[in-house]
Design a protein around this motif. Sequence first.
Motif, PDB file in Angstrom:
ATOM      1  N   UNK A 198       1.089  -1.210   0.561  1.00  0.00           N
ATOM      2  CA  UNK A 198      -0.364   0.054   0.473  1.00  0.00           C
ATOM      3  C   UNK A 198       0.803   1.135   0.000  1.00  0.00           C
ATOM      4  N   UNK A 199       0.082   2.328  -0.512  1.00  0.00           N
ATOM      5  CA  UNK A 199       1.607   3.704   0.103  1.00  0.00           C
ATOM      6  C   UNK A 199       1.163   3.846   1.136  1.00  0.00           C
ATOM      7  N   UNK A 200       2.533   4.431   1.384  1.00  0.00           N
ATOM      8  CA  UNK A 200       2.660   5.277   2.883  1.00  0.00           C
ATOM      9  C   UNK A 200       3.002   6.548   3.241  1.00  0.00           C
ATOM     10  N   UNK A 201       2.858   7.044   3.866  1.00  0.00           N
ATOM     11  CA  UNK A 201       3.331   8.464   4.073  1.00  0.00           C
ATOM     12  C   UNK A 201       4.129   8.416   5.321  1.00  0.00           C
ATOM     13  N   UNK A 202       5.428   8.489   4.856  1.00  0.00           N
ATOM     14  CA  UNK A 202       6.648   7.959   5.632  1.00  0.00           C
ATOM     15  C   UNK A 202       7.651   9.351   5.805  1.00  0.00           C
ATOM     16  N   UNK A 203       7.456   9.991   7.400  1.00  0.00           N
ATOM     17  CA  UNK A 203       8.711  11.087   8.046  1.00  0.00           C
ATOM     18  C   UNK A 203      10.211  10.656   7.334  1.00  0.00           C
ATOM     19  N   UNK A 204      10.613  11.638   7.337  1.00  0.00           N
ATOM     20  CA  UNK A 204      12.509  11.860   7.003  1.00  0.00           C
ATOM     21  C   UNK A 204      13.261  10.740   7.959  1.00  0.00           C
ATOM     22  N   UNK A 205      12.554   9.989   8.868  1.00  0.00           N
ATOM     23  CA  UNK A 205      13.900   9.678   9.785  1.00  0.00           C
ATOM     24  C   UNK A 205      13.193   8.106   9.699  1.00  0.00           C
ATOM     25  N   UNK A 206      12.283   7.315   8.693  1.00  0.00           N
ATOM     26  CA  UNK A 206      11.769   6.126   8.382  1.00  0.00           C
ATOM     27  C   UNK A 206      12.224   5.722   7.496  1.00  0.00           C
ATOM     28  N   UNK A 207      12.504   6.863   5.924  1.00  0.00           N
ATOM     29  CA  UNK A 207      12.627   6.424   4.412  1.00  0.00           C
ATOM     30  C   UNK A 207      13.980   5.669   4.412  1.00  0.00           C
ATOM     31  N   UNK A 208      14.900   5.144   5.419  1.00  0.00           N
ATOM     32  CA  UNK A 208      15.913   3.865   5.887  1.00  0.00           C
ATOM     33  C   UNK A 208      14.827   2.462   5.461  1.00  0.00           C
ATOM     34  N   UNK A 209      14.062   2.811   5.998  1.00  0.00           N
ATOM     35  CA  UNK A 209      13.186   0.819   6.490  1.00  0.00           C
ATOM     36  C   UNK A 209      13.305  -0.230   5.339  1.00  0.00           C
ATOM     37  N   UNK A 210      13.500  -0.898   5.600  1.00  0.00           N
ATOM     38  CA  UNK A 210      13.004  -1.935   4.140  1.00  0.00           C
ATOM     39  C   UNK A 210      12.202  -2.228   3.619  1.00  0.00           C
ATOM     40  N   UNK A 211      10.584  -2.196   5.033  1.00  0.00           N
ATOM     41  CA  UNK A 211       9.965  -2.317   4.138  1.00  0.00           C
ATOM     42  C   UNK A 211       9.174  -1.304   3.262  1.00  0.00           C
ATOM     43  N   UNK A 212      10.097   0.383   2.758  1.00  0.00           N
ATOM     44  CA  UNK A 212       9.512   1.275   1.725  1.00  0.00           C
ATOM     45  C   UNK A 212       9.949   1.115   0.627  1.00  0.00           C
ATOM     46  N   UNK A 213       9.371   1.652  -0.155  1.00  0.00           N
ATOM     47  CA  UNK A 213       9.829   1.715  -1.510  1.00  0.00           C
ATOM     48  C   UNK A 213       9.928   3.009  -2.159  1.00  0.00           C
ATOM     49  N   UNK A 214      11.088   3.738  -3.049  1.00  0.00           N
ATOM     50  CA  UNK A 214      11.327   4.558  -3.428  1.00  0.00           C
ATOM     51  C   UNK A 214       9.250   3.968  -5.113  1.00  0.00           C
ATOM     52  N   UNK A 215       9.031   5.671  -5.187  1.00  0.00           N
ATOM     53  CA  UNK A 215       8.137   5.231  -6.889  1.00  0.00           C
ATOM     54  C   UNK A 215       8.923   5.347  -7.728  1.00  0.00           C
ATOM     55  N   UNK A 216       8.889   4.782  -8.533  1.00  0.00           N
ATOM     56  CA  UNK A 216      10.116   4.944 -10.337  1.00  0.00           C
ATOM     57  C   UNK A 216       9.616   5.726 -10.732  1.00  0.00           C
ATOM     58  N   UNK A 217      10.793   7.162 -11.366  1.00  0.00           N
ATOM     59  CA  UNK A 217      10.316   8.067 -11.587  1.00  0.00           C
ATOM     60  C   UNK A 217       9.851   9.523 -10.996  1.00  0.00           C
ATOM     61  N   UNK A 218       9.368   9.623  -9.277  1.00  0.00           N
ATOM     62  CA  UNK A 218       9.315  10.284  -8.362  1.00  0.00           C
ATOM     63  C   UNK A 218      10.124  10.838  -7.734  1.00  0.00           C
ATOM     64  N   UNK A 219      10.389  11.764  -7.474  1.00  0.00           N
ATOM     65  CA  UNK A 219      12.060  12.684  -6.611  1.00  0.00           C
ATOM     66  C   UNK A 219      11.737  12.007  -4.921  1.00  0.00           C
ATOM     67  N   UNK A 220      12.812  11.606  -4.467  1.00  0.00           N
ATOM     68  CA  UNK A 220      12.879  12.100  -3.691  1.00  0.00           C
ATOM     69  C   UNK A 220      12.154  12.962  -1.932  1.00  0.00           C
ATOM     70  N   UNK A 221      11.464  13.669  -2.532  1.00  0.00           N
ATOM     71  CA  UNK A 221      11.271  14.632  -1.392  1.00  0.00           C
ATOM     72  C   UNK A 221       9.820  15.234  -1.880  1.00  0.00           C
ATOM     73  N   UNK A 222       9.541  14.734  -3.451  1.00  0.00           N
ATOM     74  CA  UNK A 222       8.225  14.921  -3.425  1.00  0.00           C
ATOM     75  C   UNK A 222       7.476  13.895  -2.458  1.00  0.00           C
TER      76      UNK A 222
END
Length: 290
Positions: free
Chosen positions: A259-283
């Motif tokens: 599912x899509x989740x909103x993550x804080x900057x401090x949690x972005x390295x969580x192994x369960x989270x994946x970036x969306x293709x072609x979407x800036x990291x800070x978007x």
Amino acid sequence: MNKLLKLSLAVLLLASVIAWFQPNVLHNNTKYLHDVAAKFPALVSFFKWFHGSKGSTTATDHSDHAQLKEPTSAPVEPTRVFTKEELANYKGENGGDIYLAIMGRVFDVTRGRDFYGPGGGYAFFSGVDGSRAFVTGDFKPEGLIDDITGLGSQDYIGLRDWLDFYTKDYEYIGKLQGLFFDADGKTTEYYHDAQQWIKEASSHKEDEDLFKEKFPMCNIEYKPEEGSRVWCSTKSGGIKRDWVGFPRSLYSADSKNIRCACAQEADLNDSLLKEYPNCPKDATSCMLPK
């Protein structure tokens, strides 16, 4: 007396007349509410409110509801033990008392005769321990049983809430010999197993709630000409907070659910989270691939 005041009084009078002369307009819909609440435990609270406020059409019963108070001390544990055959005699026939059991505890629900008496919307609960049916919605004889083995976490939480409801609103008068209590009224091994199931379910729900607060769901919209967009806000996922977060794909531990989740900057390295293709990291908003 101005027109607005006259209109208000007229509406109030009309509502009172309907409530007095046709209470069944509301009462006849309660079985549907119970069915929905049983299948969706999140609606249990709504049904309890409806049940408590519409439980009887007599002045005496309304007075009883109004006088209910939170107990100031632990209730006295009843000593009476019913057999299933004895409990079956209390279905309100010929104006008699009405008892029901849930998880081996027997409650006097006589003042809810409109619901539990002969012809009432919940007469099938009277004279038996139909614990399982409270959360499955199966009101056939084979579903009105006390065995709650193998239910889901939400079902056990629902049962806990139903038991709390009856303990608060009705008199706890005895125990039922069976799965939960023996012939002497002592708790059985099954009773302790059931308590553990409910405890684990409650603990699991607390963990789920904390996880949802940590990773709230994204907002999402779809337009045929553009595709899907996900984005985060301070209220997305129904979790009000003072941070927005960045949309990420959130995988379950077994990777079966995403599912899509909103993550804080401090949690972005969580192994369960994946970036969306072609979407800036800070978007805070991302267009998903079509």
